[in-house]
Design a protein around this motif. Structure first.
Motif, mmCIF file in Angstrom:
data_model
loop_
_atom_site.group_PDB
_atom_site.id
_atom_site.type_symbol
_atom_site.label_atom_id
_atom_site.label_comp_id
_atom_site.label_asym_id
_atom_site.label_seq_id
_atom_site.Cartn_x
_atom_site.Cartn_y
_atom_site.Cartn_z
ATOM 1 N N GLY A 168 12.250 1.251 3.718
ATOM 2 C CA GLY A 168 11.237 1.073 2.687
ATOM 3 C C GLY A 168 11.874 0.845 1.318
ATOM 4 O O GLY A 168 13.102 0.760 1.173
ATOM 5 N N PHE A 169 11.025 0.735 0.298
ATOM 6 C CA PHE A 169 11.513 0.411 -1.046
ATOM 7 C C PHE A 169 11.970 1.638 -1.831
ATOM 8 O O PHE A 169 12.627 1.494 -2.853
ATOM 9 C CB PHE A 169 10.423 -0.325 -1.833
ATOM 10 C CG PHE A 169 10.258 -1.752 -1.415
ATOM 11 C CD1 PHE A 169 11.126 -2.732 -1.870
ATOM 12 C CD2 PHE A 169 9.240 -2.120 -0.556
ATOM 13 C CE1 PHE A 169 10.976 -4.050 -1.486
ATOM 14 C CE2 PHE A 169 9.088 -3.434 -0.165
ATOM 15 C CZ PHE A 169 9.953 -4.405 -0.625
ATOM 16 N N TYR A 170 11.628 2.838 -1.371
ATOM 17 C CA TYR A 170 12.100 4.041 -2.050
ATOM 18 C C TYR A 170 13.409 4.487 -1.407
ATOM 19 O O TYR A 170 13.518 5.581 -0.856
ATOM 20 C CB TYR A 170 11.057 5.154 -1.962
ATOM 21 C CG TYR A 170 9.732 4.784 -2.558
ATOM 22 C CD1 TYR A 170 9.649 4.249 -3.848
ATOM 23 C CD2 TYR A 170 8.555 4.959 -1.844
ATOM 24 C CE1 TYR A 170 8.434 3.904 -4.392
ATOM 25 C CE2 TYR A 170 7.330 4.614 -2.394
ATOM 26 C CZ TYR A 170 7.278 4.085 -3.661
ATOM 27 O OH TYR A 170 6.069 3.748 -4.212
ATOM 28 N N GLY A 196 0.816 -1.201 0.000
ATOM 29 C CA GLY A 196 0.000 0.000 0.000
ATOM 30 C C GLY A 196 0.856 1.260 0.000
ATOM 31 O O GLY A 196 1.763 1.430 -0.810
ATOM 32 N N THR A 197 0.564 2.160 0.941
ATOM 33 C CA THR A 197 1.293 3.434 1.039
ATOM 34 C C THR A 197 2.368 3.415 2.107
ATOM 35 O O THR A 197 2.865 4.472 2.508
ATOM 36 C CB THR A 197 0.300 4.565 1.344
ATOM 37 O OG1 THR A 197 -0.382 4.275 2.581
ATOM 38 C CG2 THR A 197 -0.733 4.712 0.230
ATOM 39 N N ILE A 198 2.745 2.209 2.596
ATOM 40 C CA ILE A 198 3.751 2.134 3.660
ATOM 41 C C ILE A 198 5.081 2.722 3.196
ATOM 42 O O ILE A 198 5.734 3.482 3.930
ATOM 43 C CB ILE A 198 3.932 0.674 4.121
ATOM 44 C CG1 ILE A 198 2.667 0.188 4.837
ATOM 45 C CG2 ILE A 198 5.136 0.535 5.044
ATOM 46 C CD1 ILE A 198 2.736 -1.237 5.290
ATOM 47 N N ASP A 199 5.510 2.380 1.996
ATOM 48 C CA ASP A 199 6.798 2.868 1.505
ATOM 49 C C ASP A 199 6.804 4.382 1.333
ATOM 50 O O ASP A 199 7.824 5.032 1.565
ATOM 51 C CB ASP A 199 7.148 2.181 0.183
ATOM 52 C CG ASP A 199 7.331 0.684 0.359
ATOM 53 O OD1 ASP A 199 8.159 0.302 1.194
ATOM 54 O OD2 ASP A 199 6.626 -0.084 -0.317
#
Length: 279
Positions: free
Chosen positions: A236-238, A111-114
């Protein structure tokens, strides 16, 4: 010797052989004697006994009645063939044994976790990097390194702390913003913000009484909480560390680096200031 006409095609009888030399005389059934009685052997029984209609053979199927003319029995009826059902359990193929698990772990839906972790990194890392840069170059309202030396003047190694603390703060801020080596960067951030929180609480005179803290004390405390959150959530992934294990699922490394960060803050306060934090 009696001449036998070769054109006589009638069956030869015993009377035709009477008087011939070397030919034994046989007695028929009328004499009450046969070869089985003379030899003492048992007469053979019928291999295929006649059966009545409806009787069953050895296989449990109806044998039927023998034909009077030929003496043969009718062929048994073929067994019924069941229709193939592809959905039956017998038609299902045998399960293939599972092989070794692959090392590829699919990316789960997050979702918007990253995006939230990116904002957390920008806020925490951005503030640390900006505050350290303002200290070194005396930007804005900052008093620079001289101001920190005056603030730390009552400590045993105040001059060294005035250089070491903003240096660690700048390094932690840059690495957190990039998401690079995040566990170590968050550990340094915990140590720096923890030291600032202890220094602000001591300078305010309130000590550990949180009810008496002002905004100057709460700011480093909130930053300490953000640094701890960054340690346990990962970048996170970013982030540059997107392919690392701590970016997907931080576990033991988070606890280890969090404890090391808190311990480093305590050591900086104890040995840098010369004040026993437990006194």
């Amino acid at each position: 010797m009696t001449n036998i006409n070769p054109r006589n095609h009638r069956d030869v009888t015993a009377d035709d052989l009477t008087g011939l030399d070397g030919v034994p005389t046989y007695t028929g059934q009328a004499g009450g004697s046969n070869i089985y009685e003379r030899t003492g052997k048992a007469a053979p029984t019928e291999v295929f006994p006649r059966s009545t209609p409806g009787s069953t053979g050895s296989t449990g199927t109806a044998a039927g009645t023998a034909d009077e003319a030929t003496g043969r029995y009718p062929a048994p009826a073929p067994a019924p063939v069941e229709a193939f059902d592809p959905t039956s359990a017998d038609a299902a193929p045998d399960p293939v044994p599972a092989g070794p698990a692959t090392a590829v772990e699919p990316r789960a839906r997050r979702g918007t976790i990253d995006l939230g972790l990116l904002i957390l990194r920008l806020v925490l890392g951005g503030y640390l990097a900006f505050h350290a840069t303002a200290t070194f170059f005396r930007l804005g309202a900052s008093d620079g390194v001289t101001g920190l030396e005056n603030a730390f003047s009552g400590y045993a190694f105040g001059d060294a702390l005035a250089v070491v603390v903003p240096t660690l703060e700048l390094a932690a801020g840059v690495f957190i913003v990039l998401g690079l080596v995040t566990p170590a960067a968050a550990m340094v951030a915990i140590a720096v913000t923890g030291f600032y929180a202890a220094h602000s609480a001591a300078a305010s005179g309130a000590g550990i009484n949180a009810l008496m803290w002002d905004a100057n004390v709460w700011l480093p405390v909130v930053l300490l909480g953000l640094a701890l959150a960054q340690q346990f959530t990962g970048p996170g992934f970013y982030a540059v560390d997107a392919g690392r294990g701590w970016a997907r699922r931080p576990l033991a490394s988070s606890w280890i680096f969090a404890v090391l960060g808190i311990a480093a803050a305590g050591l900086m306060w104890w040995f840098g200031t010369g004040i026993n934090p437990f006194a």
